[in-house]
Structure formats: C-alpha cells, structure tokens
Design a protein around this motif. Sequence first.
Motif, PDB file in Angstrom:
ATOM      1  N   HIS A   4     -20.142 -34.954   0.631  1.00 34.52           N
ATOM      2  CA  HIS A   4     -18.910 -34.748  -0.423  1.00 34.52           C
ATOM      3  C   HIS A   4     -19.118 -33.623  -1.436  1.00 34.52           C
ATOM      4  O   HIS A   4     -18.447 -33.405  -2.059  1.00 34.52           O
ATOM      5  CB  HIS A   4     -19.316 -36.373  -1.294  1.00 34.52           C
ATOM      6  N   ARG A   5     -20.372 -32.837  -0.945  1.00 35.19           N
ATOM      7  CA  ARG A   5     -20.238 -31.673  -1.821  1.00 35.19           C
ATOM      8  C   ARG A   5     -19.309 -30.361  -1.361  1.00 35.19           C
ATOM      9  O   ARG A   5     -19.046 -29.717  -2.134  1.00 35.19           O
ATOM     10  CB  ARG A   5     -21.856 -31.104  -1.963  1.00 35.19           C
ATOM     11  N   LEU A   6     -19.019 -30.699   0.020  1.00 33.17           N
ATOM     12  CA  LEU A   6     -18.199 -29.618   0.529  1.00 33.17           C
ATOM     13  C   LEU A   6     -16.895 -29.749   0.705  1.00 33.17           C
ATOM     14  O   LEU A   6     -15.922 -29.073   1.212  1.00 33.17           O
ATOM     15  CB  LEU A   6     -19.125 -29.304   2.015  1.00 33.17           C
ATOM     16  N   THR A   7     -16.345 -30.987   0.917  1.00 33.06           N
ATOM     17  CA  THR A   7     -14.894 -31.572   1.270  1.00 33.06           C
ATOM     18  C   THR A   7     -14.417 -32.679   0.832  1.00 33.06           C
ATOM     19  O   THR A   7     -15.381 -33.570   0.751  1.00 33.06           O
ATOM     20  CB  THR A   7     -15.027 -31.276   2.763  1.00 33.06           C
ATOM     21  N   PRO A   8     -13.215 -32.709   0.314  1.00 32.97           N
ATOM     22  CA  PRO A   8     -12.103 -31.924   0.730  1.00 32.97           C
ATOM     23  C   PRO A   8     -11.991 -30.689  -0.324  1.00 32.97           C
ATOM     24  O   PRO A   8     -11.352 -29.711  -0.078  1.00 32.97           O
ATOM     25  CB  PRO A   8     -10.889 -32.635   0.915  1.00 32.97           C
ATOM     26  N   LEU A   9     -12.485 -31.024  -1.418  1.00 34.71           N
ATOM     27  CA  LEU A   9     -12.302 -30.088  -2.636  1.00 34.71           C
ATOM     28  C   LEU A   9     -13.432 -28.791  -2.660  1.00 34.71           C
ATOM     29  O   LEU A   9     -14.644 -29.415  -2.620  1.00 34.71           O
ATOM     30  CB  LEU A   9     -11.757 -30.393  -3.916  1.00 34.71           C
ATOM     31  N   LYS A  10     -13.131 -27.680  -2.936  1.00 36.96           N
ATOM     32  CA  LYS A  10     -14.090 -26.951  -3.841  1.00 36.96           C
ATOM     33  C   LYS A  10     -14.029 -26.680  -5.129  1.00 36.96           C
ATOM     34  O   LYS A  10     -13.041 -27.041  -5.546  1.00 36.96           O
ATOM     35  CB  LYS A  10     -14.017 -25.367  -3.051  1.00 36.96           C
ATOM     36  N   VAL A  47     -17.694 -34.328 -11.145  1.00 45.71           N
ATOM     37  CA  VAL A  47     -16.303 -34.535 -11.096  1.00 45.71           C
ATOM     38  C   VAL A  47     -16.030 -34.227  -9.651  1.00 45.71           C
ATOM     39  O   VAL A  47     -15.332 -35.009  -8.785  1.00 45.71           O
ATOM     40  CB  VAL A  47     -15.226 -33.867 -12.225  1.00 45.71           C
ATOM     41  N   LEU A  48     -16.292 -32.972  -9.288  1.00 44.30           N
ATOM     42  CA  LEU A  48     -16.197 -32.547  -7.678  1.00 44.30           C
ATOM     43  C   LEU A  48     -16.790 -33.405  -6.907  1.00 44.30           C
ATOM     44  O   LEU A  48     -16.066 -33.962  -5.740  1.00 44.30           O
ATOM     45  CB  LEU A  48     -16.594 -31.066  -7.495  1.00 44.30           C
TER      46      LEU A  48
END
Length: 107
Positions: A4-10, A47-48
Amino acid sequence: MADHRLTPLKKSDLQFRYTPGVTEGDDPSKRNAPDSALLNRSEWYEVLYFVNKFANENTSSGSDTGLVAKKAERLIHRYLPGNQRSHAHVTTWLLNNWSTHGDAPIT
C-alpha cells in the motif's frame, strides 16, 4: 497482497497539501505505514497509505484503483466528520457515504 506504500498513488499524486514534517508525537520511522490505529489527516504519508490500502481492498478487478484512491482522499479531506479517526471508522464511513459524492464507484 499489494504494498500500500507503492500503489496505486504516489506522494506526487495527492490532491491536497499536507504538513511537510511530522506532527508531534508521531513516529517518522514508520513513514508510509500507519503508526497507530488513528488516521492523522494532516500527514501525507498516513493519508497516502490509507487511501492506497482502501482502494486496493475495495476495488474490483478491472476498475481504476487510482480513481478510487483519489476519491477517497477527496472525501476524507472535504467531508469526513472530525470524530471519525480510527482506520476502521474511516473505512466504514467511506463505504457508507461513497455513492453520496459522485464519481469513481466502488464495484
């Protein structure tokens, strides 16, 4: 299982501004992963991680997880009541209020 640290958003995909540093009492060694059961909405890395995890776990195959993560961020930023702080409560609130706020349906 997705990271979840990598995808889908940066970080660069986030739509809102967050404090650049760490808030008092937080553990910066746990960046990109929650350091408690409560979501700190002012820290980009919490949040990310949260919106990526939400999108990865609540989007059917073939749907755009990036759109779901971005909508989750918008709903958290604009509409989530202040008393909703635990990861479980935020997730439940998002699922219960998703269709009230337009685009990016969870299927």
